[in-house]
Enzyme design. Structure first.
Site, PDB file in Angstrom:
ATOM      1  N   SER A  47       0.854  -1.182   0.000  1.00  0.00           N
ATOM      2  CA  SER A  47       0.000   0.000   0.000  1.00  0.00           C
ATOM      3  C   SER A  47       0.888   1.229   0.000  1.00  0.00           C
ATOM      4  CB  SER A  47      -0.885   0.004   1.251  1.00  0.00           C
ATOM      5  OG  SER A  47      -1.441   1.281   1.469  1.00  0.00           O
ATOM      6  N   SER A  48       0.389   2.311  -0.572  1.00  0.00           N
ATOM      7  CA  SER A  48       1.193   3.539  -0.609  1.00  0.00           C
ATOM      8  C   SER A  48       1.387   4.136   0.783  1.00  0.00           C
ATOM      9  CB  SER A  48       0.551   4.569  -1.535  1.00  0.00           C
ATOM     10  OG  SER A  48      -0.768   4.867  -1.119  1.00  0.00           O
ATOM     11  N   CYS A  49       0.632   3.668   1.788  1.00  0.00           N
ATOM     12  CA  CYS A  49       0.800   4.215   3.145  1.00  0.00           C
ATOM     13  C   CYS A  49       2.081   3.707   3.814  1.00  0.00           C
ATOM     14  CB  CYS A  49      -0.411   3.908   4.009  1.00  0.00           C
ATOM     15  SG  CYS A  49      -0.481   2.202   4.553  1.00  0.00           S
ATOM     16  N   TYR A 102      -0.562  -0.852  10.362  1.00  0.00           N
ATOM     17  CA  TYR A 102      -0.809  -1.454   9.049  1.00  0.00           C
ATOM     18  C   TYR A 102       0.401  -1.291   8.140  1.00  0.00           C
ATOM     19  CZ  TYR A 102      -2.911  -2.041   4.398  1.00  0.00           C
ATOM     20  OH  TYR A 102      -3.186  -2.438   3.111  1.00  0.00           O
ATOM     21  N   LYS A 119       2.853  -4.172   6.271  1.00  0.00           N
ATOM     22  CA  LYS A 119       3.084  -4.237   4.825  1.00  0.00           C
ATOM     23  C   LYS A 119       4.572  -4.112   4.476  1.00  0.00           C
ATOM     24  CE  LYS A 119      -0.948  -4.980   3.021  1.00  0.00           C
ATOM     25  NZ  LYS A 119      -1.168  -6.192   2.219  1.00  0.00           N
ATOM     26  N   HIS A 153     -12.785   3.454   3.211  1.00  0.00           N
ATOM     27  CA  HIS A 153     -11.885   4.527   2.830  1.00  0.00           C
ATOM     28  C   HIS A 153     -12.690   5.759   2.404  1.00  0.00           C
ATOM     29  CE1 HIS A 153      -8.984   1.122   2.466  1.00  0.00           C
ATOM     30  NE2 HIS A 153      -8.185   2.015   3.005  1.00  0.00           N
TER      31      HIS A 153
END
Length: 309
Positions: free
Chosen positions: A108-110, A137, A141, A180
């Site tokens: 994920s881009s987070c 989270y 990842k 989201h």
């Protein structure tokens, strides 16, 4: 992948997994291994090991994950880190032990630092502090990425990692408590329209910027890179374009046909100020998105109306 290759899509009922299944089926792949949560508990090491030993998948799309928006991440950090770590470690290790030809891990881009330069290049990973609201989270990842890279380095495993930007589309989660921002807005505007509410209240200032990729575009990128990319280095998957949350709200308001006003609750968090991926590496590999935000919002709203009425 051959058309008759045995392919395991982990998390096939989720937003991403279901899109990958649609893309595979559309391309003529028929030998798909699909297991629901009740059929296969991916957080159970024993269950995953037995499944891999019995089924011997040749290719794995690891799209299973516990996901959610700011509220869910703030409320359930323990579940987010535990479940995601368990799923990743079980599947990646079982894939290595059972000689899977190739595995694609979706992050994920987070995972990127809260305040890193924009647009975000792949090499910015682990260069500074993460966004506090989704730290658990993100760390899970990041562990999955490093695990894939470690297995590549030590065992020669062909495990690749993709980092998609914010996703939306067919099969999205519209629950206001854990969805989201984009699907939550669709539901809020739709319900306000039905009830003839004079206004809709949204979180934050509306000034932060976000990039959105339709999940069918992501699925096509996954198939493309599964066939054409074999390096351990992360690849960003996005559009390379972003909008403010205020602009997104106005687009969704227009698509839904809601005529009331928008109020911004600035006591609520905005999250990361900006999160735009640098997708030049992806473009150089020969893939680019095809679904515009306006078209994607329209089709997603149509899906919502048919499935959530």
């Amino acid at each position: 992948m051959e058309k008759n290759s045995k392919i395991f899509v982990a998390g096939h009922r989720g937003l991403v997994g279901s899109a990958i299944v649609r893309a595979l089926q559309k391309d003529g792949f028929k030998n798909l291994l699909l297991k629901t949560k009740s059929e296969l508990d991916l957080t159970s090491q024993q269950a995953v090991n037995v499944f891999f030993e019995r089924e011997k998948p040749e290719y794995v799309f690891l799209s299973a994950a516990k996901v959610g928006g700011i509220m869910a991440n703030k409320t359930y950090p323990a579940e987010f880190i535990y479940q995601n770590l368990a799923i990743e470690t079980n599947i990646i290790n079982a894939a290595k032990n059972n000689n899977v030809k190739k595995l694609l891990f979706l992050g994920s881009s987070c995972i990127y630092p809260r305040m890193c330069p924009q647009p975000i290049k792949e090499e910015y990973l682990l260069t500074s502090e993460l966004e506090p609201t989704n730290k658990a989270y993100a760390l899970a990842k990041i562990a999955g990425i490093v695990m894939c890279q470690s297995y590549h380095e030590q065992y020669g495993s062909n495990f690749i990692s993709l980092m998609p930007t914010n996703l939306y589309g067919t099969g999205d989660n519209f629950d206001l408590n854990n969805s989201h921002v984009l699907p939550a807005m669709i539901r809020k505007f739709h319900e306000a329209k039905i009830k003839n509410d004079a206004s809709v209240t949204l979180w934050g200032t509306g000034r932060v910027m976000r990039e959105f990729l339709h999940v069918d575009d992501l699925a096509n990128a996954c198939l493309y890179l599964m066939q054409n990319y074999n390096e351990p280095d992360v690849v960003n998957v996005g559009t390379g374009e972003d909008v403010t949350i205020k602009e997104l709200a106005e687009k969704i308001q227009h698509v839904v046909g809601y005529s009331g006003t928008i109020n911004w609750d600035t006591s609520k968090p905005d999250g990361t100020p900006r999160k735009l991926l640098d997708v030049s590496k992806l473009h150089n590999l020969g893939w680019k998105h095809t679904i515009s935000l306006d078209d994607g919002l329209a089709s997603t709203y149509e899906w919502y109306k048919k499935n959530y009425e």
